[in-house]
Design a protein around this motif. Structure first.
Motif, PDB file in Angstrom:
ATOM      1  N   HIS A  68      39.407  39.285  41.736  1.00 54.43           N
ATOM      2  CA  HIS A  68      39.992  40.617  41.702  1.00 54.43           C
ATOM      3  C   HIS A  68      40.420  41.073  43.096  1.00 54.43           C
ATOM      4  N   TYR A  69      39.721  40.617  44.114  1.00 49.72           N
ATOM      5  CA  TYR A  69      40.001  41.025  45.484  1.00 49.72           C
ATOM      6  C   TYR A  69      41.336  40.445  45.978  1.00 49.72           C
ATOM      7  N   ALA A  70      41.652  39.201  45.621  1.00 53.07           N
ATOM      8  CA  ALA A  70      42.872  38.531  46.088  1.00 53.07           C
ATOM      9  C   ALA A  70      44.149  39.256  45.663  1.00 53.07           C
ATOM     10  N   PRO A  71      44.328  39.614  44.372  1.00 49.30           N
ATOM     11  CA  PRO A  71      45.581  40.284  44.027  1.00 49.30           C
ATOM     12  C   PRO A  71      45.702  41.675  44.642  1.00 49.30           C
ATOM     13  N   ARG A  72      44.563  42.319  44.843  1.00 46.13           N
ATOM     14  CA  ARG A  72      44.621  43.639  45.469  1.00 46.13           C
ATOM     15  C   ARG A  72      45.177  43.538  46.887  1.00 46.13           C
ATOM     16  N   LEU A  73      44.663  42.556  47.641  1.00 41.46           N
ATOM     17  CA  LEU A  73      45.170  42.359  49.008  1.00 41.46           C
ATOM     18  C   LEU A  73      46.642  41.960  49.000  1.00 41.46           C
ATOM     19  N   ALA A  74      46.998  41.031  48.110  1.00 42.41           N
ATOM     20  CA  ALA A  74      48.386  40.569  48.048  1.00 42.41           C
ATOM     21  C   ALA A  74      49.313  41.702  47.621  1.00 42.41           C
ATOM     22  N   ARG A  93      48.789  34.246  39.950  1.00 37.54           N
ATOM     23  CA  ARG A  93      47.740  33.230  39.804  1.00 37.54           C
ATOM     24  C   ARG A  93      46.366  33.882  39.689  1.00 37.54           C
ATOM     25  N   ALA A  94      46.121  34.877  40.516  1.00 36.40           N
ATOM     26  CA  ALA A  94      44.822  35.557  40.494  1.00 36.40           C
ATOM     27  C   ALA A  94      44.623  36.304  39.180  1.00 36.40           C
ATOM     28  N   LEU A  95      45.670  36.916  38.662  1.00 34.16           N
ATOM     29  CA  LEU A  95      45.547  37.621  37.378  1.00 34.16           C
ATOM     30  C   LEU A  95      45.257  36.644  36.244  1.00 34.16           C
ATOM     31  N   ARG A  96      45.895  35.471  36.264  1.00 37.37           N
ATOM     32  CA  ARG A  96      45.595  34.451  35.252  1.00 37.37           C
ATOM     33  C   ARG A  96      44.150  33.992  35.378  1.00 37.37           C
ATOM     34  N   ARG A  97      43.701  33.776  36.614  1.00 40.43           N
ATOM     35  CA  ARG A  97      42.318  33.350  36.835  1.00 40.43           C
ATOM     36  C   ARG A  97      41.340  34.424  36.355  1.00 40.43           C
ATOM     37  N   MET A  98      41.653  35.676  36.635  1.00 41.88           N
ATOM     38  CA  MET A  98      40.786  36.773  36.189  1.00 41.88           C
ATOM     39  C   MET A  98      40.703  36.804  34.665  1.00 41.88           C
ATOM     40  N   GLU A  99      41.812  36.561  33.986  1.00 41.65           N
ATOM     41  CA  GLU A  99      41.818  36.567  32.522  1.00 41.65           C
ATOM     42  C   GLU A  99      40.939  35.448  31.973  1.00 41.65           C
ATOM     43  N   ILE A 100      41.021  34.266  32.563  1.00 44.78           N
ATOM     44  CA  ILE A 100      40.195  33.128  32.136  1.00 44.78           C
ATOM     45  C   ILE A 100      38.722  33.435  32.381  1.00 44.78           C
TER      46      ILE A 100
END
Length: 192
Positions: free
Chosen positions: A27-33, A56-63
């Motif tokens: 969750h932290y990665a997409p916020r920074l990006a 990519r981070a949103l897909r990872r968060m969903e998984i």
């Protein structure tokens, strides 16, 4: 008095804690990006890379979210099974805090029920992640699932001794709050 072997429950809980930590990291990665994209604008050379990182981070968060939800359900089921074995010897009265948590859990469960019915009414727009319901359940299947879950949950919670009841209520609150928040994030309203 019956002793409960909580080794499996503890293992499931440890896995669940690791999954939630991974979710926080993801969750932290997409916020920074996303903040970076807002600062630099579309014409900046790193804008495209940052947007790809967000996706990519949103897909990872969903998984991770789906896996965590499955683990939380297993955790609750394991606690319920352990409690049903020891229920006659260990069950006790509900505390005021537990009653409050149970009411909050019932409210969140009703919101999740409404959102899941909304998903069932709009199969083209959304799909259900609960493996017990399938991707496109009917509203009748959703109703049966939630009614059965509420009845079984109430019986199991009532049979649990206070420490396990607290734990199960907290796990249920986290699970339902996560489901409702995720559905709201996806734009799924709370409508029966």
């Amino acid at each position: 008095m019956t002793n409960i072997n909580t080794t499996r429950i503890d293992r499931l809980h440890a896995i669940w804690q690791r999954r939630t930590a991974r979710f926080r990291e993801a969750h932290y990665a997409p916020r920074l990006a996303d903040e970076h994209c807002d600062r630099v604008g579309r014409n900046h050379p790193t804008y495209k890379q940052a947007r790809e990182l967000v996706q990519r981070a949103l897909r990872r968060m969903e998984i991770i979210n789906r896996q965590t939800m499955r683990l939380a359900r297993l955790q609750i089921a394991a606690a319920g099974i352990a409690a049903s074995v020891a229920a006659p010897a260990l069950a006790d009265e509900w505390t005021d805090t537990q009653v409050t948590k149970a009411l909050a859990l019932a409210t969140l469960t009703a919101a999740d029920w409404a959102q899941t019915r909304n998903i069932a009414r709009h199969p083209v727009r959304w799909h259900e992640n609960n493996p017990l319901l399938g991707e496109h359940p009917s509203t009748g299947a959703v109703d049966r699932h939630f009614i059965a879950g509420a009845l079984i949950g109430a019986v199991v919670l009532d049979a649990l001794p206070t420490p396990y009841r607290d734990w199960a209520l907290n796990a249920g609150l986290v699970l339902e709050a996560g489901c409702v928040a995720n559905n709201l994030r996806l734009g799924i309203g709370i409508k029966f």
